[in-house]
Structure formats: C-alpha cells, structure tokens
Write an enzyme that holds these catalytic residues in place. Structure first.
Site, mmCIF file in Angstrom:
data_model
loop_
_atom_site.group_PDB
_atom_site.id
_atom_site.type_symbol
_atom_site.label_atom_id
_atom_site.label_comp_id
_atom_site.label_asym_id
_atom_site.label_seq_id
_atom_site.Cartn_x
_atom_site.Cartn_y
_atom_site.Cartn_z
ATOM 1 C CG ASN A 152 -5.521 5.323 6.290
ATOM 2 O OD1 ASN A 152 -6.368 5.628 7.130
ATOM 3 N ND2 ASN A 152 -4.654 4.336 6.471
ATOM 4 C CD GLU A 153 -1.991 4.565 9.742
ATOM 5 O OE1 GLU A 153 -2.260 4.322 10.943
ATOM 6 O OE2 GLU A 153 -1.402 3.765 8.985
ATOM 7 C CG HIS A 156 -4.852 -5.218 13.031
ATOM 8 N ND1 HIS A 156 -5.840 -4.696 13.837
ATOM 9 C CD2 HIS A 156 -3.817 -4.347 13.095
ATOM 10 C CE1 HIS A 156 -5.420 -3.552 14.360
ATOM 11 N NE2 HIS A 156 -4.194 -3.323 13.929
ATOM 12 C CD GLU A 169 -6.287 3.257 11.384
ATOM 13 O OE1 GLU A 169 -5.381 2.463 11.750
ATOM 14 O OE2 GLU A 169 -6.376 3.683 10.234
ATOM 15 C CD1 TRP A 185 0.427 -3.701 12.143
ATOM 16 C CD2 TRP A 185 2.163 -3.012 13.373
ATOM 17 N NE1 TRP A 185 -0.042 -2.764 13.036
ATOM 18 C CE2 TRP A 185 0.998 -2.315 13.798
ATOM 19 C CE3 TRP A 185 3.380 -2.735 13.996
ATOM 20 C CZ2 TRP A 185 1.014 -1.394 14.822
ATOM 21 C CZ3 TRP A 185 3.403 -1.807 15.019
ATOM 22 C CH2 TRP A 185 2.220 -1.138 15.420
ATOM 23 N NE ARG A 188 -0.626 0.662 4.937
ATOM 24 C CZ ARG A 188 -1.280 0.853 6.072
ATOM 25 N NH1 ARG A 188 -2.585 0.662 6.124
ATOM 26 N NH2 ARG A 188 -0.659 1.249 7.159
ATOM 27 C CD GLU A 213 -3.944 -3.721 7.869
ATOM 28 O OE1 GLU A 213 -3.324 -2.960 8.626
ATOM 29 O OE2 GLU A 213 -4.888 -3.345 7.135
ATOM 30 C CE LYS A 214 -4.149 -14.743 6.450
ATOM 31 N NZ LYS A 214 -3.122 -13.990 5.682
#
Length: 683
Positions: A160-161, A369, A318, A326, A122, A366-367
């Site tokens: 985003n971020e 997370h 968030e 991570w 990303r 991110e599954k």
C-alpha cells in the site's frame, strides 16, 4: 512503457460490466460481525461495487509466525461476493506485525542520521531487507493460494502506497544493495569514479566496499551520488513490488496486479513514469491540497496519472470524501466538492472512483479522516452525497473503457529533473519544480485549453505545443527528440535552469542552457537567481520572481517576445522565440506566475495555430477535459469557480452532471463546484 497483455480493459471482465467501479478501502477487522451486515446493505444502497480489502491486516491473518487465521477474511470475502461487491485483495504486507519486528529488529529502516524508525506507526520495514522480503513473500503465496479461485477476487493490491514512509533507508542492508545496484549500473569502480566526479573533494573510491548511501555528512554530499541514490531507492521499492507480483502471477496468472501510486504534492521519491509498465493497470491515490489552486493541482495530478498510464483507463484507489487527518488544519470539503473532485479524476481517465475509507474509524491514528460512511452514520450529508455520486457514476456507464481524448498541448513532467533541480548547493534553494509545472498547467487551463501532462518518454509528435518547465536533466537522446519535434513543426517552450546537465548531473559546458542552447539560439554565461521577495518587471507588464538570466542571442531568427524593464538585466531579453525548421523554440528566463504565463502562451499558441474549442465566455471559468470512445466523444466541463456559470455555444447532449444549480433547473447552468458531461459524435 508496456503493459502485460490482459483483456483490453480489466473492468469489462467484472460482474458490473459496463459500469464505473465505485468503492473504498474496507477494514472490517476494526468492527464486529453485525456491523459487516450493515456495511454491505449500505454499500448496495450507495452503489458500491468494489472494495480494497486486507490492506493492514497482516497481524490478523498471521498472528504468529506460520500460523494463519483466515476465518474472518473468508467470511468477509463471501459476504461481499454474495452482495455483488468485488474485491481488490491486498497482500497485507504494508506494515509488519509486532512479532516480526520484535524477532527481527534488523528489518527496521534507518534514517539519514542513523536513527532507527521503530514500530508504532506503519511501513516500518526496509525495502532491501532480505529478512522482511522472505516473510512478506511467504504471506503473499499463502494468500494467493487460498483465494486463487474465489469468485469475488478481481485484482491484487500489492502492499500500500509503497515508499510513503520508508522510501529512503540508509541501513546496512541499503548500503549493500546500493553497492550491488551501482556495480550493475557501472561495472567498475573506475567508471563510477568518472561518473561521480570523485576527484572533487578527494572522494575517489578504490573498492566497492568503501561506498555508502549519502548519509548525514559534514558538507554537501556528492550530487551524482545523491541522484543515483534517488534512482536506487525508487528501484528498490519497484523491485519489492515485482517480487510480490511474480508470486501472485505464478499462482493466479489471470488476476491483474496493481499497487497504488501517490501522484500528488511532494511524493516524489518514486519515479512512477518508470514504474507504470510494471503494473497491469495504473492506480493512484490523491488528496486535495487546500489553497487557491487546489482544483488545478487535483486536475494536474489526474492528468499526470493519465499520462503515465499512456492514455488508458486507470484506477483512483484513494481520495477523501471530506477532511483528512494529517495536515496542521483539516477542513471538510464544501458542498459539491465530493462529486466534483471524483468526476475530475474520471475526466482524466479513471474508470474507478474509490475513497479511503468505507466506514470512518472510531479509534486509531486515522479516526478523524473522513470516509464514505462517517461517524454520524447514514443520516448525514456525507452519505447522501456518496449515494448521489453513485447515481452519477451509473449515468456515466458508457464512458467506461474510453481513453484520453486528443489534446494539442502537453506539459512534460520529468522525475529526474524534479530530483536534481531541487538538490542542495545550487544557484537557489527556492526553486519548486512541481509548482512551476503546475503554473504552466493552470495558465493553459485559464486559456481554455485541453492539456495533457506526460512523462518525457511520451510520443511528442501527437502534440503541436509542448511545455517543458525546468527540464534540468537532458540526456542526449531527449535532446535529439526535442530537436526533431521542433524541426518537424512542433512548438517547444522551456524555462530557466533547463538543459543544464546530462543524466550524470554533469554540467554541459559552453554556456547555458546546455543541451538546448543551439535549438533556442541563445547563450547564458551566469545564472541570476533572485532573493526571496525580490522581483523584476518585464516590458509586457509581467513580473518575474525567483530567477533571471543574462541572455545573449546567438542564433538566426531569434525573436524577443519580452525584455526586462528592471533589475540587473534591464533592457536585455527575458523571453525569446526562435523559428527552427517548421517549428519554434521559446525560452522563459524567469518565474512569471500564472498571469504572466498566460501572456506568453497566448503568443505561442497563436503562432502555432492552436485555439481553444471552448467558447471565449467560458474560458478561465470552466475547464474542458475530453475522453474519447470508439463511437462517442465525452466533454467533461468543470466549473473552476464559486459561482454558477451559464453554458452557451457548446455542442453535445448532456450525459450526466454532478449537481444542478440551487436556484435553477436550467440544463444550461453549471453550478458552482459542478461538473457536466456532454456526449457527442467523434471528431
């Protein structure tokens, strides 16, 4: 810093007026339509009233150039609105779709060693790419025009971020933009040569075209070039934010615009103190950093977010219900930590508590997370804790809109000192700016103090004691403000490697600590860094690591608070304090750790007449944080321990609590990992 004049508090304009916002990132594009129906049912059950939508959906919204598919997004927007859930709608520009990078590989970022960062993750785009900017702004305009009148839209979420993975780009686009930035800053190559001290190592430039970003070099790159590149990278991302924001404002002028900062850990590439005035309300992401001081770091980051927000309410965009995905090892949170961590942010000014994400993904990076609705579903401890937190936030409705309460002590946090103090070719590469700042914060919390964390441009006169750890970069204006603060009765504490350089990273000559030498009444000829594992003893019982200084007393009224008992400077001052005007200035020449700093602070606070309002029996075990409304004062009491704490000697009616102690229903017991909020009349 300044904010665009909207309503005093944008939350009051929403349909849940008088409630804290509660929700998460929502990614319905990962799920089928029947799941959407289940989502809104469970959101209502949990008390969710806002979601951030569409963050990584560019490829869905624009499957090919200029072709848009809004059917699914229209349906989700309507469904959420029908169920009383507002939308913070993202511009979807965080990650470009595959067709864009396939057609225009020139938008891909390049690292310091000249390697292209390819698609597959990303944020694979250059902040300075005119091609990416053109495509991104076209998408933003189409989104704004489509949803400008949608009743569920309450805010815009730009990208985003920003800079999470692409803050440093060394491409040709970046090189051109860097030269333009430098030309605007310095005007002439001659002035740049002067500021960059390019006569060192034969670096003198004759033309702007010769200047490059500080790419991988044969030896240490020019330090001022590195500093200016840090500034440029922060500004380049800020400029991209502004570009998207201006499109949104042109189409939807009454809808506030934000982007999520990352005030946590080592996300230091963006100078958020400089960014804060660009958003309509400050938003932040924070993820707990495991370790013995995890809670203090969370509190420190939340306090810093409140500090750059100027004490006004802000948005926690968030954080995690449990484990992240991570780190090398990703442990879940303990019982009570989900609510405690959320309420610590509220204590420091968050009027919104949101998570990544609503429903835990079953595929993708991110599954694993955590999420509000985990893989185990609604019959899970996590979802029960999420529902319970929704009820607690409902109990705290009167806190909405209140601002930061009065603190008598502040820790200064300076991005440029953070950057420069950790550059290469310095007395030590072991210095950790943020860790030192956190040490001081933790020591103050141990003493039961209410503490602000603020940028260097904050008004200092509201505080009685200001701590400025490793304030390495001190321009003349900041030096004058610190002198005025002390002369006017303030008490300043600073440390090793402070006052050393000006805003160009030029050493202030005549001896250290440079800009603060006269104020402190000391002079240091040479730094004395320590090897890893090496330490020195002080005569007050403290142990110093990392750094020592050979201090010469030069001013009148300089008091030695502690001396070295061992090491190269045995018998010489280690900690000094000088009376100046009606205030004082204290210097700490070594890293003392939290326990050692408590001793110093005990003396400084006592001489400043600053006393904790927390009963002595609770100090060190409970952290107090205060929010102040027009009519009421809210005391957030945070249990920093793994044991229940008996609350005694406190004034105020209980407004809310995160949980009750397992073996007691007594209102006076604050459970391990718990938070209680007391309400009282203002001071």
């Amino acid at each position: 810093m300044s904010y665009r004049p909207l309503s005093a508090n944008w939350f009051t304009a929403t349909r849940w007026e008088g409630r804290l916002a509660y929700g998460a990132d929502y990614n319905p594009e990962q799920w089928s339509r029947p799941v959407w129906q289940e989502d809104v049912r469970l959101m209502n059950e949990a008390g969710v009233n806002i979601v951030s939508l569409g963050i990584f959906s560019w490829a869905r919204i624009e499957p090919e150039p200029g072709v848009h598919d809004f059917g699914w997004l229209d349906e989700v927007m309507d469904l959420l609105h029908e169920h009383g859930i507002a939308v913070d709608l993202a511009t979807a520009t965080a990650s470009p779709p595959p067709w864009l990078t396939a057609r225009h590989p020139e938008v891909l970022p390049v690292d310091r060693q000249g390697r292209t960062l390819w698609p597959g993750g990303r944020q694979h785009w250059r902040p300075t790419s005119p091609v990416f900017r053109d495509y991104a702004l076209r998408l933003v305009r189409v989104l704004a025009e489509r949803y400008r009148d949608h009743p569920g839209l309450v805010a815009w979420h730009v990208s985003n971020e920003l800079g999470c993975h692409n803050v440093y780009d060394y491409s040709e686009d970046a090189a051109r933009a860097f030269r333009n930035w430098l030309r605007s800053r310095y005007g002439t190559v001659e002035r740049l040569n002067e500021v960059w001290a390019t006569d060192f190592w034969s670096q003198r430039y004759g033309d702007w075209a010769e200047i490059l970003p500080p790419r991988w070099a044969a030896a240490f790159p020019n330090p001022t070039q590195q500093l200016d590149f840090q500034r440029f990278c922060s500004d380049a991302l800020k400029d991209h934010f502004r570009a998207e924001r201006e499109v949104l404002r042109s189409v939807t002028p009454s809808v506030p615009v934000t982007t999520n900062f990352m005030l946590m850990g080592n996300a230091k590439g963006m100078n958020y103190a400089d960014w804060a005035g660009e958003v309509d309300f400050v938003s932040n992401d924070h993820y707990l950093n495991p370790g013995p001081r995890a809670l203090d770091e969370l509190s420190f980051s939340a306090a810093l977010t409140g500090g750059i927000a100027g004490g006004r309410p802000w948005f926690l965009m968030e954080h995690a219900t449990g484990a992240v995905n991570w780190r090398a090892v990703n442990k879940p949170k303990k019982p009570g930590e989900l609510a405690r961590d959320s309420l610590v942010h509220v204590a420091h000014g968050a009027d919104a508590v949101c998570f990544f994400q609503w429903r835990q993904s079953r595929a993708g990076a991110e599954k694993y997370h955590s999420a509000m609705l985990p893989h185990a579903g609604e019959d899970s401890d996590t979802f029960r804790a999420v529902r319970q937190l929704g009820g607690v936030l409902e109990d705290l409705s009167t806190v909405v809109g209140s601002e930061r309460g009065r603190a008598r002590v502040a820790v200064l946090f300076d991005w440029e000192s953070w950057w420069v103090s950790e550059f290469d070719s310095h007395p030590t590469c072991l210095l950790d700016y943020r860790r030192e700042a956190l040490d001081w914060y933790s020591a103050l919390v141990e003493l039961g103090m209410v503490v602000d964390v603020v940028p260097t441009d904050a008004p200092l006169e509201r505080y009685e004691v200001v701590i400025a750890p490793v304030l390495h970069v001190v321009p003349d204006e900041l030096s004058e403000r610190l002198h005025r603060f002390v002369a006017g009765g303030g008490h300043l504490v600073t440390t090793y490697f402070s006052g050393t350089v000006d805003e160009h990273d030029h050493v202030r000559l005549g001896g250290y600590p440079g800009a603060l030498r006269e104020l402190l009444g000391i002079r240091i000829e040479e730094f004395g860094p320590l090897f890893e594992g090496e330490s020195v003893e002080l005569d007050d019982g403290a142990t110093g690591t990392l750094w020592t200084d050979r201090i010469e007393l030069t001013g009148e009224d300089v008091e030695v608070l502690a001396s070295y008992r061992s090491g190269d400077h045995a018998g010489r001052p280690a900690i000094t304090r000088r009376r100046w005007g009606s205030g004082s200035a204290c210097y700490v020449s070594t890293r003392l750790g939290v326990a050692g700093l408590e001793r110093v602070l005990g003396t400084v606070l006592d001489r400043a007449g600053v006393v904790s309002e927390l009963p002595e029996s609770l100090r060190g075990r409970v952290q107090p944080v205060v929010r102040q409304g027009a009519q009421r004062r809210y005391w957030f009491l945070i249990n920093r321990t793994e044991q229940d704490v008996e609350l005694t000697g406190l004034v105020g009616a209980e407004l809310a609590r995160s949980a009750r102690a397992q073996h007691s229903d007594a209102a006076s017991v604050l459970p391990a990992r718990g938070v209680v909020v007391l309400e009282s009349s203002p001071e």
